[in-house]
Design a protein around this motif. Structure first.
Motif, PDB file in Angstrom:
ATOM      1  N   ALA A 174      71.590  73.368 -34.038  1.00 31.18           N
ATOM      2  CA  ALA A 174      70.992  74.273 -33.061  1.00 31.18           C
ATOM      3  C   ALA A 174      70.001  73.514 -32.191  1.00 31.18           C
ATOM      4  N   THR A 175      69.677  74.101 -31.055  1.00 28.72           N
ATOM      5  CA  THR A 175      68.638  73.575 -30.173  1.00 28.72           C
ATOM      6  C   THR A 175      67.493  74.577 -30.113  1.00 28.72           C
ATOM      7  N   ASP A 176      66.402  74.175 -29.467  1.00 28.01           N
ATOM      8  CA  ASP A 176      65.262  75.087 -29.333  1.00 28.01           C
ATOM      9  C   ASP A 176      65.651  76.371 -28.613  1.00 28.01           C
ATOM     10  N   ASP A 177      66.676  76.304 -27.762  1.00 26.03           N
ATOM     11  CA  ASP A 177      67.113  77.499 -27.027  1.00 26.03           C
ATOM     12  C   ASP A 177      67.685  78.564 -27.961  1.00 26.03           C
ATOM     13  N   ASP A 178      68.075  78.150 -29.170  1.00 24.12           N
ATOM     14  CA  ASP A 178      68.638  79.107 -30.122  1.00 24.12           C
ATOM     15  C   ASP A 178      67.558  79.885 -30.885  1.00 24.12           C
ATOM     16  N   GLN A 179      66.294  79.496 -30.714  1.00 25.45           N
ATOM     17  CA  GLN A 179      65.208  80.172 -31.420  1.00 25.45           C
ATOM     18  C   GLN A 179      64.829  81.450 -30.674  1.00 25.45           C
ATOM     19  N   VAL A 180      65.652  82.460 -30.854  1.00 26.14           N
ATOM     20  CA  VAL A 180      65.466  83.734 -30.167  1.00 26.14           C
ATOM     21  C   VAL A 180      65.444  84.847 -31.197  1.00 26.14           C
ATOM     22  N   LEU A 181      64.454  85.723 -31.097  1.00 25.24           N
ATOM     23  CA  LEU A 181      64.407  86.881 -31.976  1.00 25.24           C
ATOM     24  C   LEU A 181      65.471  87.894 -31.565  1.00 25.24           C
ATOM     25  N   HIS A 182      66.004  88.604 -32.559  1.00 20.28           N
ATOM     26  CA  HIS A 182      66.984  89.659 -32.302  1.00 20.28           C
ATOM     27  C   HIS A 182      66.337  91.017 -32.567  1.00 20.28           C
ATOM     28  N   GLY A 183      66.444  91.904 -31.600  1.00 23.51           N
ATOM     29  CA  GLY A 183      65.842  93.220 -31.771  1.00 23.51           C
ATOM     30  C   GLY A 183      66.551  94.293 -30.967  1.00 23.51           C
ATOM     31  N   ILE A 184      66.256  95.533 -31.327  1.00 20.18           N
ATOM     32  CA  ILE A 184      66.763  96.701 -30.613  1.00 20.18           C
ATOM     33  C   ILE A 184      65.567  97.521 -30.159  1.00 20.18           C
ATOM     34  N   THR A 185      65.553  97.891 -28.883  1.00 20.08           N
ATOM     35  CA  THR A 185      64.482  98.702 -28.323  1.00 20.08           C
ATOM     36  C   THR A 185      64.981 100.120 -28.097  1.00 20.08           C
ATOM     37  N   LEU A 186      64.213 101.104 -28.613  1.00 20.58           N
ATOM     38  CA  LEU A 186      64.522 102.510 -28.395  1.00 20.58           C
ATOM     39  C   LEU A 186      63.455 103.119 -27.502  1.00 20.58           C
ATOM     40  N   SER A 187      63.881 103.800 -26.442  1.00 24.61           N
ATOM     41  CA  SER A 187      62.978 104.499 -25.532  1.00 24.61           C
ATOM     42  C   SER A 187      63.504 105.909 -25.308  1.00 24.61           C
ATOM     43  N   GLN A 188      62.692 106.758 -24.699  1.00 27.71           N
ATOM     44  CA  GLN A 188      63.140 108.128 -24.467  1.00 27.71           C
ATOM     45  C   GLN A 188      64.226 108.176 -23.406  1.00 27.71           C
ATOM     46  N   ARG A 189      64.074 107.374 -22.392  1.00 27.51           N
ATOM     47  CA  ARG A 189      65.062 107.332 -21.312  1.00 27.51           C
ATOM     48  C   ARG A 189      65.585 105.909 -21.162  1.00 27.51           C
ATOM     49  N   HIS A 190      66.883 105.825 -20.947  1.00 22.25           N
ATOM     50  CA  HIS A 190      67.512 104.527 -20.768  1.00 22.25           C
ATOM     51  C   HIS A 190      66.978 103.830 -19.521  1.00 22.25           C
ATOM     52  N   VAL A 191      66.662 102.569 -19.669  1.00 21.18           N
ATOM     53  CA  VAL A 191      66.231 101.742 -18.541  1.00 21.18           C
ATOM     54  C   VAL A 191      67.416 100.860 -18.139  1.00 21.18           C
TER      55      VAL A 191
END
Length: 333
Positions: A82-99
């Motif tokens: 891997a490279t430093d570019d692969d150091q990415v957090l994985h997440g899901i964002t929930l909001s009331q309205r889709h952006v």
């Protein structure tokens, strides 16, 4: 996974009219009825990211039928190299309205674009409601991020899996209510894999959050709540474990994600713990008919576990843990 504006993924149920008297005596009067089917399932799983600007539908086919199931999963990943570019957090964002995402309208399959960022998926409550979903599963290795005030009411179930429960930096006073007849929380595992590069959060033991910056609150309302594994609100931890190319250790990085200042677990029935630890940085209120570990397993609930500024203390003594009956009789064992 890219679902562009105008695209439709439709797993809705259907309905049909049938005559219950068909095949019987010729003199029997007709007995027409409408039969409706439940909505189906849409499951989206990705190692890289999701851009959900189109429609996701799984409506009930008619009266008496249930809405379908929506699953979003940001899969964990490990790399041989891997490279430093692969150091990415994985997440899901929930909001009331889709952006709407920032993808340009001219983007074509296979084209690169700066807006195609790794590690992110976002969903609006309005998308869940418009799609007719009665069950929702959100799973991410690193963060389940709540952006702004949210009120989500589901007809069947909610499952939150793996990620730390966190508040968006831009909305430190967010009030979040998640309700369903059944809620299940499945904690994650944040250990690295020997001989590989793991880009996500690595805790290797206890990970302590920081005191909340605002007056945020999370309320889970259900008829029954199950908690399995370690589920935590807020985290300060390192991420990235292993070596990157050119050969060498990964760069040291830290994620600081706000938890909720107050968390409420409210069940009309029981709250069950299966080898579970439910940990919050702020106040914790538990209200149920019964609170207990399932047979042969353990359960822990912790309030106020936060690293205080200029202190080695990891307990915020201003916080409270309250456990009280909802006034309903518990079922006989």
């Amino acid at each position: 996974i890219v679902v562009r504006p105008g695209a439709v993924l439709d797993a809705s149920g259907s309905q049909a009219g049938i005559d219950l008297a068909a095949g019987g005596a010729a003199s029997a009067p007709a007995h027409p009825v409408q039969i409706a089917g439940d909505g189906g399932s849409i499951a989206l799983r990705s190692y890289d990211g999701m851009f959900l600007d189109g429609q996701l539908l799984a409506r009930a086919g008619g009266a008496g039928a249930a809405g379908g199931t929506l699953t979003l999963e940001m899969n964990n990943r490990i790399y041989d190299t891997a490279t430093d570019d692969d150091q990415v957090l994985h997440g899901i964002t929930l909001s009331q309205r889709h952006v709407p995402t920032a993808l340009p309208s001219t983007l074509r399959p296979g084209q690169a674009d700066a807006a195609l960022r790794w590690g992110n998926a976002a969903l609006g409550v309005d998308q869940v409601e418009a799609g007719g979903f009665d069950a929702l599963t959100l799973s991410a290795h690193d963060l389940l991020l709540f952006d702004g005030d949210i009120d989500l009411q589901l007809g069947r179930s909610l499952n939150l899996r793996n990620g730390f429960l966190t508040v968006a930096d831009a909305t430190p006073d967010a009030k979040v209510r998640l309700a369903a007849p059944y809620i299940r929380l499945d904690g994650g595992s944040w250990d690295g894999a020997s001989g590989y590069f793991s880009p996500g959060i690595i805790i290797g033991g206890r990970a302590v959050g920081r005191p909340a910056h605002g007056d945020s609150a999370l309320t889970l309302d259900a008829g029954l709540i199950d908690i399995y594994g370690r589920m935590q609100s807020g985290v300060v931890a390192g991420y990235g474990d292993g070596s990157v190319t050119p050969s060498g250790p990964s760069a040291s990085r830290t994620v600081e994600a706000d938890g909720f200042a107050a968390v409420t677990l409210r069940s009309e029935g029981d709250i069950r713990l299966g080898n579970a630890a439910f940990i919050v940085i702020g106040d914790l209120l538990i209200e149920a008919a019964q609170l207990y570990p399932v047979s042969g397993q353990r359960g822990v609930v912790i309030a106020g576990q936060a690293s205080l500024p200029n202190s080695s203390n990891v307990w915020d003594q201003a916080r409270s843990l309250v456990i009280r009956s909802n006034g309903r009789a518990g079922p006989v064992p």
